[in-house]
Design a protein around this motif. Sequence first.
Motif, short mmCIF file in Angstrom:
data_model
loop_
_atom_site.label_atom_id
_atom_site.label_comp_id
_atom_site.label_asym_id
_atom_site.label_seq_id
_atom_site.Cartn_x
_atom_site.Cartn_y
_atom_site.Cartn_z
N ASP A 167 2.25 18.42 18.17
CA ASP A 167 1.55 18.03 16.95
C ASP A 167 2.13 16.76 16.32
N ARG A 168 2.92 16.01 17.08
CA ARG A 168 3.56 14.83 16.49
C ARG A 168 2.74 13.54 16.64
N SER A 169 1.74 13.53 17.50
CA SER A 169 1.03 12.28 17.77
C SER A 169 0.36 11.71 16.53
N ILE A 170 -0.32 12.55 15.75
CA ILE A 170 -1.01 12.05 14.55
C ILE A 170 -0.03 11.61 13.48
N PRO A 171 0.96 12.43 13.07
CA PRO A 171 1.90 11.94 12.05
C PRO A 171 2.70 10.73 12.51
N THR A 172 3.05 10.67 13.81
CA THR A 172 3.76 9.50 14.32
C THR A 172 2.87 8.27 14.25
N ALA A 173 1.59 8.44 14.61
CA ALA A 173 0.64 7.32 14.51
C ALA A 173 0.47 6.88 13.06
N LEU A 174 0.41 7.84 12.14
CA LEU A 174 0.26 7.49 10.73
C LEU A 174 1.47 6.70 10.23
N LEU A 175 2.66 7.11 10.65
CA LEU A 175 3.85 6.39 10.23
C LEU A 175 3.87 4.98 10.80
N THR A 176 3.41 4.83 12.03
CA THR A 176 3.32 3.50 12.63
C THR A 176 2.22 2.68 11.98
N ILE A 177 1.11 3.32 11.63
CA ILE A 177 0.02 2.65 10.93
C ILE A 177 0.49 2.06 9.61
N ALA A 178 1.39 2.76 8.96
CA ALA A 178 1.86 2.32 7.65
C ALA A 178 2.44 0.91 7.70
N THR A 179 3.04 0.54 8.84
CA THR A 179 3.57 -0.82 8.95
C THR A 179 2.44 -1.84 8.85
N SER A 180 1.29 -1.51 9.44
CA SER A 180 0.14 -2.40 9.36
C SER A 180 -0.48 -2.40 7.97
N VAL A 181 -0.55 -1.21 7.36
CA VAL A 181 -1.10 -1.11 6.00
C VAL A 181 -0.25 -1.93 5.03
N GLY A 182 1.05 -1.97 5.27
CA GLY A 182 1.92 -2.78 4.43
C GLY A 182 1.51 -4.24 4.42
N ILE A 183 1.06 -4.73 5.56
CA ILE A 183 0.60 -6.12 5.64
C ILE A 183 -0.79 -6.26 5.04
N ILE A 184 -1.69 -5.30 5.35
CA ILE A 184 -3.06 -5.37 4.85
C ILE A 184 -3.08 -5.39 3.32
N VAL A 185 -2.26 -4.53 2.73
CA VAL A 185 -2.19 -4.47 1.27
C VAL A 185 -1.31 -5.61 0.73
N GLY A 186 -0.20 -5.84 1.43
CA GLY A 186 0.79 -6.77 0.90
C GLY A 186 0.46 -8.24 1.07
N ALA A 187 -0.14 -8.62 2.21
CA ALA A 187 -0.36 -10.04 2.47
C ALA A 187 -1.25 -10.71 1.43
N PRO A 188 -2.42 -10.14 1.09
CA PRO A 188 -3.22 -10.78 0.04
C PRO A 188 -2.53 -10.78 -1.32
N ALA A 189 -1.87 -9.65 -1.65
CA ALA A 189 -1.19 -9.57 -2.95
C ALA A 189 -0.03 -10.56 -3.02
N LEU A 190 0.78 -10.61 -1.96
CA LEU A 190 1.91 -11.54 -1.96
C LEU A 190 1.44 -12.98 -1.91
N SER A 191 0.36 -13.26 -1.16
CA SER A 191 -0.18 -14.62 -1.12
C SER A 191 -0.68 -15.05 -2.50
N TRP A 192 -1.31 -14.11 -3.21
CA TRP A 192 -1.76 -14.41 -4.57
C TRP A 192 -0.57 -14.70 -5.48
N MET A 193 0.49 -13.91 -5.35
CA MET A 193 1.70 -14.13 -6.15
C MET A 193 2.31 -15.50 -5.85
#
Length: 463
Positions: A167-193
Amino acid sequence: MDQPITQQRGEPTAIAPAPAPARARRTGLRGARLPAPVVGGTRAWMITAMLMVLMMINFADKAVLGLSATSIRAEFGISAQQYGTISSAFFLLFSVAALVVGHLSDRFSTSKVLLVLALIWSVSMLPVIGPAGFTVLLVSRIVLGAAEGPAFGVAQHALHKWFEDADRSIPTALLTIATSVGIIVGAPALSWMIVNHGWRSAFVLVAVIGLVWSALWVVIGREGPVDVHSVAARPELTRPIDRVHVPLWQILTSRTWLGCALSSFAAYWSVSLLIAWLPAFLTDDLGYSKTETGFIATLPWIVAVITLLAQGLVVQRLMHRGVSSRWARGVLPGIILLTSGICTLAFVYLPHSGFTIVLVALGLGLSGAVFAAATTVCGEIAPIGQRGVVLGAFVAVYSLAGVIAPFVAGVLVGAAESATDSGYTAVFGITGLIVICGGVLAVTMIRPERDKARLTAAGAATN
């Protein structure tokens, strides 16, 4: 309501544990005595969410330098080669720290280790708000890299304490996805800053967010039930390999572990250039504005999120249907990595058009899919009591690409500054070939069932 754990083919069934003996009970970060946690229960998903936020912060910390690159180089007169050196300096102690702290995470609370790492990240950002320059940026990135190097491996080790292998594939994928979400959310916000308040404001923002996470983790963070204590207290929760100690060199020289590490090295070569050099490539070579670059730079990460989530769902379903780990966690990610390399070569050598951005997103976004699968495989072939150091060594090897790739890119771009070619063709052409090789290695080398059986027998013989 917590659901029963599904049995994986060839593994003993694991049931949500009853109250554990005193020796196996957990304590929170503040030392309070807590009830024994449930495998795969509500607390497991709370921990998963917190660790996802941590990985979002982790990659925002990495990306802020790349997003600020043009402004920093202009303010301090930093050359392309010097910027490449600063980018590579982040990884100077990255691998060593991943290995050392990974080893320590087998002996100390992963919750406390993660708290210390997050605090160091935030503190390392602060010197930049003062009179900065090449040296200050260099030192701060070295310190940040040393603290972030172990993060992915330790976070995965902490996460695996809350879920059974099947049962680790989905939570492991979610944790890895978070690295991408950090950019998706962060890049526009940080670029605006950066555009509206200067590049230093972006560094301050990620530092503050890290401190807020640390405060919340003190309250929420705790250890999961599937750890080394389970071997002694609840043997039915463990696999045969968890009941032996395998010589570490045998794990790290197995074809499966090497396949995971080398294919992830290839993927991280691509990811490190995506972080450090894609914004500059879009601005300097393709002529996009900083605002447009902030948006376009998120597209590969969106592709990565979709790919990782789809892969996690497919892999977990395949595993529960009895498909071998080799095909689900080796061949499938390897094919995705091959596709990533082909798309990278395509955006480099095909004439520039509107479709180029699609190829950039696919070429640099698909490669990260291998991390989730390879991380799960490393946990699959490692005994519980050695999982931290095995994951730490895994991160240490693949993250070496982060030292080499940005520096090589800086040299190639710097050497081509006075030539017709910008140097980016060579940078991303080499990347495409490396990623294709990584896909081939994943398909041909990763065979978890075979190596897990061999390592279990080796551990039993040694003990």
